[in-house]
Design a protein around this motif. Structure first.
Motif, mmCIF file in Angstrom:
data_model
loop_
_atom_site.group_PDB
_atom_site.id
_atom_site.type_symbol
_atom_site.label_atom_id
_atom_site.label_comp_id
_atom_site.label_asym_id
_atom_site.label_seq_id
_atom_site.Cartn_x
_atom_site.Cartn_y
_atom_site.Cartn_z
ATOM 1 N N LEU A 1 -31.743 26.534 30.506
ATOM 2 C CA LEU A 1 -30.521 27.127 30.285
ATOM 3 C C LEU A 1 -29.695 26.937 31.444
ATOM 4 C CD1 LEU A 1 -29.535 30.219 28.167
ATOM 5 C CD2 LEU A 1 -28.694 30.033 30.530
ATOM 6 N N CYS B 1 -26.179 24.410 31.760
ATOM 7 C CA CYS B 1 -24.966 25.278 31.536
ATOM 8 C C CYS B 1 -24.088 24.777 32.861
ATOM 9 C CB CYS B 1 -25.087 26.707 31.490
ATOM 10 S SG CYS B 1 -25.562 27.143 29.878
ATOM 11 N N SER B 2 -24.863 24.476 34.213
ATOM 12 C CA SER B 2 -24.123 24.423 35.403
ATOM 13 C C SER B 2 -23.467 23.050 34.972
ATOM 14 C CB SER B 2 -25.082 24.128 36.690
ATOM 15 O OG SER B 2 -26.124 25.040 36.716
ATOM 16 N N ASN C 1 -14.091 24.815 32.331
ATOM 17 C CA ASN C 1 -14.169 25.938 33.336
ATOM 18 C C ASN C 1 -13.704 27.376 32.543
ATOM 19 O OD1 ASN C 1 -15.158 24.583 35.408
ATOM 20 N ND2 ASN C 1 -13.084 24.022 36.061
ATOM 21 N N ILE D 1 -15.879 26.213 27.025
ATOM 22 C CA ILE D 1 -17.154 26.331 27.288
ATOM 23 C C ILE D 1 -18.046 26.534 25.952
ATOM 24 C CG2 ILE D 1 -19.074 27.599 28.454
ATOM 25 C CD1 ILE D 1 -17.361 28.116 30.716
ATOM 26 N N ASP D 2 -17.342 27.374 25.140
ATOM 27 C CA ASP D 2 -18.001 28.074 24.005
ATOM 28 C C ASP D 2 -18.048 26.670 22.779
ATOM 29 O OD1 ASP D 2 -18.393 30.366 25.101
ATOM 30 O OD2 ASP D 2 -16.682 31.576 23.867
ATOM 31 N N LEU E 1 -20.877 24.695 23.962
ATOM 32 C CA LEU E 1 -22.153 25.564 23.580
ATOM 33 C C LEU E 1 -22.518 25.644 22.126
ATOM 34 C CD1 LEU E 1 -21.993 28.362 26.211
ATOM 35 C CD2 LEU E 1 -23.518 26.293 26.225
ATOM 36 N N TYR F 1 -17.793 29.224 38.228
ATOM 37 C CA TYR F 1 -17.850 28.585 37.006
ATOM 38 C C TYR F 1 -19.113 28.401 36.379
ATOM 39 C CZ TYR F 1 -12.881 27.766 38.021
ATOM 40 O OH TYR F 1 -11.442 27.796 38.470
ATOM 41 N N LYS F 2 -19.871 28.054 37.226
ATOM 42 C CA LYS F 2 -21.516 27.782 36.771
ATOM 43 C C LYS F 2 -21.838 29.151 36.304
ATOM 44 C CE LYS F 2 -22.802 23.941 39.519
ATOM 45 N NZ LYS F 2 -23.183 23.458 40.773
ATOM 46 N N LEU G 1 -20.105 31.572 35.022
ATOM 47 C CA LEU G 1 -19.543 31.695 33.749
ATOM 48 C C LEU G 1 -20.047 31.041 32.519
ATOM 49 C CD1 LEU G 1 -17.175 32.821 32.193
ATOM 50 C CD2 LEU G 1 -15.716 31.111 32.531
ATOM 51 N N ARG G 2 -20.717 29.703 32.953
ATOM 52 C CA ARG G 2 -21.128 29.056 31.829
ATOM 53 C C ARG G 2 -22.404 29.395 31.263
ATOM 54 N NH1 ARG G 2 -20.007 24.166 35.562
ATOM 55 N NH2 ARG G 2 -17.636 23.760 35.513
ATOM 56 N N ARG G 3 -23.405 29.778 32.387
ATOM 57 C CA ARG G 3 -24.549 30.511 32.155
ATOM 58 C C ARG G 3 -24.334 31.649 31.197
ATOM 59 N NH1 ARG G 3 -25.968 29.957 38.087
ATOM 60 N NH2 ARG G 3 -26.506 27.589 38.268
ATOM 61 N N ARG H 1 -22.098 32.587 29.359
ATOM 62 C CA ARG H 1 -21.466 32.543 27.841
ATOM 63 C C ARG H 1 -22.755 32.014 26.920
ATOM 64 N NH1 ARG H 1 -17.667 35.046 26.825
ATOM 65 N NH2 ARG H 1 -17.418 34.122 24.968
ATOM 66 N N LEU H 2 -23.990 31.246 27.579
ATOM 67 C CA LEU H 2 -25.134 30.761 26.875
ATOM 68 C C LEU H 2 -25.867 31.985 26.633
ATOM 69 C CD1 LEU H 2 -26.372 28.890 24.805
ATOM 70 C CD2 LEU H 2 -27.161 27.874 26.820
#
Ligand code: SF4
Ligand code: SF4
Ligand code: FES
Lengths: 324, 176
Positions: free
Chosen positions: A277, A281-282, A287, A292-293, A296, B90-91, B93-95, B97-98
């Motif tokens: 994960l 995600c990285s 941004n 992002i959602d 995903l 940002y990294k 934030l992305r993690r 969210r998931l």
């Protein structure tokens, strides 16, 4: 009986694929059969629990147990075999990490019973009959094992010496494991008997894996025509290769399917799903939350994607519920 | 089937939630210092772990915190655009969210996992965020993952470690 080392195979909550992989040794099975005595193998040979109980403790050289541990009977057999064996090997993803059966840890036992014996479309059960642990039949007590509240890995129930990973392990790894053990040079206890590096290292598509991945969309395999020559991640298909241990020689990728992680993590990773994960995600290209959602949404079932073979061994182990 | 039921979350008036907080050295950690120096009172329920950037928070740390008994996990990083390593927040934030989606399907309430951007000068925000989170966690009650697993593992003790008596042939037959 001869004084060749004794080998045992046993199965718990599994699909039978691990047994099949032993048969897949093909002519090598003769080599194995020549070097050892198989003294217990319920799928293929007629020995009973009594026969195992009658053996001296520690008299089995090595036992390969496949399947997750899900019932009282499996616990009992695993403990019995542990006591009788010098070396116990957790064979295959289910014994190693819980495997697909451990996705049942997303539900409680009563939810599962309710579904299997009541709600499933193929079930007609107006009396709401449920399996009983025991009942009298012709004045004899007939019993059934109990389904436990949690699906467990083998090492959550008994002490395990080695792990042969895979769903199922490849015949090549099994052969190597048997030869290693017969050589008498035992690897350190707890070793996973497969190379300790990421699957990408042995993937034929490694060269096309970009160093700067950037995901704008995730696809499931049926949603896209996959280019047979390029790294799956570079095409936006979730491939567990980076967080999965090598050893299968990239079997799924050869079939143009992404790795779904059956070999588990390398020794440097504690939680395979969290690691995957994290690296996925990285590299998402957006941004802000909305962007992002949206990307995903391409991973509709994160638990089933990242813990397909290992919910039981993950840090959280199960879905958190108020009642159990 | 035996239908033992364990009620895990007994209501307890004195319950104090435990929060593990990962604060970025350059912003939120400094802000929490500032809050201390300015004698702003925030609830003492937080164990703060200083990290060099919110992007350094491996999702394994978060799961480990929950698995070790945390009731909530709070991450504090620099505002978007302000990360010292340009992309770290940002990294995260992305993690986040998931992870949030995944934790949700594993039964962990949204309120238990929180990400906040708090700059070095926002001592006041540290205070409001922590106090707010503590209040919300009090309503939810304890998560107690280690306790839950311990209770479930009780069932492993039902079969004794002792040698089980071999079944007689007759009993064995009746079993099938
Ligand atoms: S991500 Fe998958 S396809 Fe790409 S190199 Fe790794 S194993 Fe191969
Ligand atoms: S590619 Fe992945 S899922 Fe397929 S056999 Fe290898 S480790 Fe297992
Ligand atoms: S330095 Fe603060 S979030 Fe990256």
């Amino acid at each position: 009986m001869s004084d060749k080392p004794k080998l045992a195979f046993y199965w718990c909550a599994s699909c039978g694929g691990c047994e099949e992989s032993v048969v897949d040794l093909a002519e090598d099975i003769l080599m194995v059969a020549g070097a050892v005595d198989i003294i217990f193998w319920p799928v293929a040979m007629d020995f009973k629990k009594n026969d195992v109980e009658a053996m001296e403790d520690g008299s089995i050289f090595a036992a390969m147990i496949n399947g997750a541990i899900r019932t009282s009977e499996q616990e009992e057999m695993a403990r019995l075999i542990r006591r009788k064996s010098k070396v116990v090997i957790a064979y295959g993803s289910c014994a190693h990490m819980g495997g697909i059966p451990s996705l049942a840890n997303e539900f409680t036992r009563s939810q599962i019973m309710e579904y299997m014996y009541q709600e499933a479309p193929s079930v007609v059960n107006p009396e709401k009959t449920r399996p009983m642990l025991s009942f009298k039949h012709n004045s004899q007590n007939v019993t059934l094992p109990e389904i436990r509240n949690l699906v467990r890995t083998l090492d959550q129930v008994i002490d395990v010496d080695y792990y042969l990973p895979g769903c199922p392990p490849t015949p090549k790894l099994l052969k190597q494991a048997v030869l290693t053990l017969l050589s008498g040079e035992f690897p350190p206890k707890g070793t996973v008997l497969s190379p300790d590096e990421a699957l990408c290292e042995e993937c034929p598509r490694k060269e096309s894996k970009p160093s700067d991945l950037s995901f704008t969309h995730f696809y499931r395999p049926h949603e896209i025509l996959i280019d047979k020559t390029k790294c799956l991640l570079s095409q936006g298909v979730v491939c567990m290769g980076p967080s999965t241990r090598a050893g299968c020689e990239a079997l799924c990728i050869s079939g143009n399917m992404p790795c779904s992680g059956c070999f588990g993590p390398t020794s440097r990773v504690r939680d395979q799903g969290a690691k995957m994960l994290s690296s996925l995600c990285s590299n998402i290209s957006e941004n802000d939350e909305t962007g992002i959602d949206k990307i995903l949404d391409g991973i509709p079932d994160p638990v089933g994607t990242f813990y397909r073979y290992g919910l039981a061994t993950s840090l959280l182990r199960k879905k958190i519920t108020e009642d159990v | 089937m035996n239908s033992k039921k364990w009620r895990l979350n007994m209501p307890d008036k004195n319950y104090e939630p435990k929060i593990v907080a990962f604060f970025c050295n350059w912003c939120t950690y400094t802000a929490s210092d500032l809050a201390g120096v300015s004698r702003l009172k925030y609830a003492p329920n937080v164990k703060v772990i200083r990290i060099m950037c919110s992007g350094r928070v491996d999702p394994q740390f978060i799961l480990q915190a929950f698995a070790s008994g945390a009731d909530g996990v709070l991450i504090g990083g620099c505002h978007p655009g302000d990360c010292h390593y340009s992309e770290g927040n940002y990294k995260m934030l992305r993690r986040f969210r998931l992870l949030k989606r995944m934790l949700h399907s594993l039964g962990i309430d949204d309120e238990r996992f929180r990400l906040e951007w708090i700059s070095a000068s926002e001592g006041e925000k540290v205070k409001t965020v922590i106090n707010d989170m503590v209040e919300k966690l009090k309503v939810l009650g304890p998560l107690s993952i280690p306790k839950q697993i311990n209770i479930l593992d009780e069932e492993l003790k039902e079969i004794s470690e002792e040698h089980s008596e071999p079944l007689t042939a007759r009993e064995e037959l009746s079993h099938v």
